[in-house]
Scaffold this active site. Structure first.
Site: not given
Ligand code: GLU
Length: 490
Positions: A246-247
């Site tokens: 994820s980010k």
């Protein structure tokens, strides 16, 4: 009978940039298509109008183009197929495989809440499937809104997955799902199946997160009387901490890596090894052609793969070191110009010299930008001395000055440019060090600071070759001046 070549597709939803996971899915579909002489299609799943944007569609196209994942035939936009989605739903209604459901969202929510309060899980009780024809006709005539629900048959739904082998779901766990909403727009699973049938897709390869959709989709294929494709569900990609990528893990959009100086072939190579292995002892660094040649469905791995940015950088360095030097030039010359070192035209006028410089720097770089940074000292009029390097290597300016003067005098004695040869220079410097009673390192490290100002550079004799005779001598002379200043101010 020989099987026809497969038809594969990548079906992104244009709700964001092309992410690493999506790019990996696209790549595997593309590789299998190219490996087998099959067809690779692109379908933009833009039916969710509130989340889909043109900007995102563009970013996905650009990401695929950058990676070199070209698609065959024209792009299919799912939203343009609404009429067919409706027609397929109507076929299911007519053939008795689907039925109208008049239950309102409020009623369904109430029943769900009640079921959950009683400690159970909600499933649709098929009450609208039990309405008689007259009642249905009456409600339709009265304009009562309805959705179409698929009637899930008894039994189980199973398939042989190209990655996971056999997967099965008992049909009792699958609710009679909606295929068409009350505004006559299709639900995701229905649109996907309708499109995959129309596009003649024979292998559906996508992320693991779609496994729970597959039994519903298989039931739709069967109800529509269409042959089933093969399914392949690729494992998720995790960060180095083992959590879903994820980010939080940093850049996840493919375009970000392009801007960070990652080369497309390195990105492709890196992505290819996330969830696939050619098996046996294999060389990890592969060109795109080599990947196409080696790619086989049976090399697909089942366990989650890890996205390690350090490995991507390493991979990039490997590709940078191996690609044709003319390609490196084409890639970096505009960056040199942007950094104000030299124009593209100036560089091409000194092509042999420039290639030599690039040969020296590329093996010491992982990212394209590092080549530019490392090249700066070779373009500057005056050397910028790194204070740390000076403190370390020019600790005793008087002694260094004597050495540098010795270096300059020896170099000046080499009158012809023809004798400007690394082997000869090396021999000369070693003899000089000996005559001054110091080890070669004691002479060459301070000399490196004189020539480039920093303590990391290509081999010192290659540096001398890049700077040329006059450039080298001028820099040694400048170092002598600086050393005298240091002595005067001490
Ligand atoms: N549009 C879906 C996604 O972006 C993919 C659907 C599919 O591959 O079947 O996750």
């Amino acid at each position: 009978m020989t099987a026809s070549p497969p038809r594969l597709r990548f079906a992104p939803s244009p709700t964001g940039f092309l992410h690493v996971g999506g790019a990996r899915t696209a790549l595997f579909n593309w590789l299998l298509a190219r490996r087998t002489g099959g067809t690779f299609l692109l379908r933009v799943e833009d039916t969710d109008k509130s989340r889909s944007t043109d900007e995102s569609t563009r970013a996905i196209f650009e990401g695929l183009q950058w990676l070199g994942l070209d698609w065959d035939e024209t792009v299919v936009f799912q939203g343009a197929n609404l009429e067919r989605h409706r027609a397929d739903a109507a076929t299911l209604l007519t053939s008795g495989k689907a039925y109208r459901c008049f239950c309102t969202p409020d009623e369904l929510t109430q029943r769900r809440t009640a079921a959950e309060a009683a400690g159970g899980a909600f499933s649709y009780d098929r009450r609208c499937d039990r309405l008689d024809t007259a009642e249905i006709d009456h409600r339709v005539a009265a304009g009562t809104p309805f959705v179409l629900r698929f009637r899930v048959p008894n039994g189980e739904t199973a398939w042989h997955d190209l990655v996971h082998e056999r997967i099965s779901f008992p049909n009792k766990d699958i609710d009679d799902f909606v295929i068409l909403r009350s505004d006559a727009t299709p639900i995701y699973n229905h649109a996907v199946v309708s499109d995959d049938i129309a596009m003649g897709i024979t292998i559906v390869m996508r992320g693991d997160d779609h496994i729970s959709n597959t039994p519903k989709q298989i039931l739709l294929y069967e109800a529509l009387g269409a042959p089933l494709p093969q399914f392949a569900h690729l494992p998720m990609i995790h960060g180095t901490d083992g959590k879903k990528l994820s980010k939080r893990h940093g850049a996840t959009a493919v375009g970000d890596y392009q801007h960070l100086g990652i080369l497309a072939p390195a990105m492709v190579n890196f992505l290819a090894l996330m969830g696939w292995s050619p098996g046996g002892d294999f060389e990890e660094v592969m060109t795109i052609d080599r990947l196409v040649h080696a790619f086989k469905g049976d090399g697909l791995l089942r366990k989650a793969s890890v996205f390690d940015p350090k490995k991507l950088e390493w991979m990039n360095g490997q590709h940078l070191a191996k690609m044709p030097i003319a390609d490196v030039e084409a890639l970096v010359a505009p960056l040199f110009e942007k950094a104000g070192l030299a124009t593209v035209a100036q560089l091409s006028a000194r092509r042999d010299w420039f290639h030599h410089l690039l040969e020296q720097l590329r093996v010491r770089s992982r990212l394209v930008d590092e080549i530019v940074t490392q090249a700066a000292p070779y373009f500057a009029d005056a050397v910028t001395y790194d204070p740390d390097a000076v403190a370390k290597q020019w600790k005793d300016p008087g002694a260094v000055l004597a050495l540098m003067t010795g270096v300059r005098e020896s170099l000046e004695s080499l009158e012809s440019h023809a004798s400007w040869d690394p082997l000869l220079l090396e021999e000369m410097m070693r003899t000089l060090a000996e005559s001054k009673g110091v080890g070669a390192g004691k002479l060459l490290q301070p000399l490196r600071i004189a020539l480039v100002g920093v303590s990391a550079s290509p081999g010192i004799f290659d540096v001398m070759l890049i700077l040329g005779r006059d450039g080298t001598i001028a820099r040694v002379a400048a170092a002598e001046r600086r050393l005298r200043e240091m002595m005067a101010s001490a």
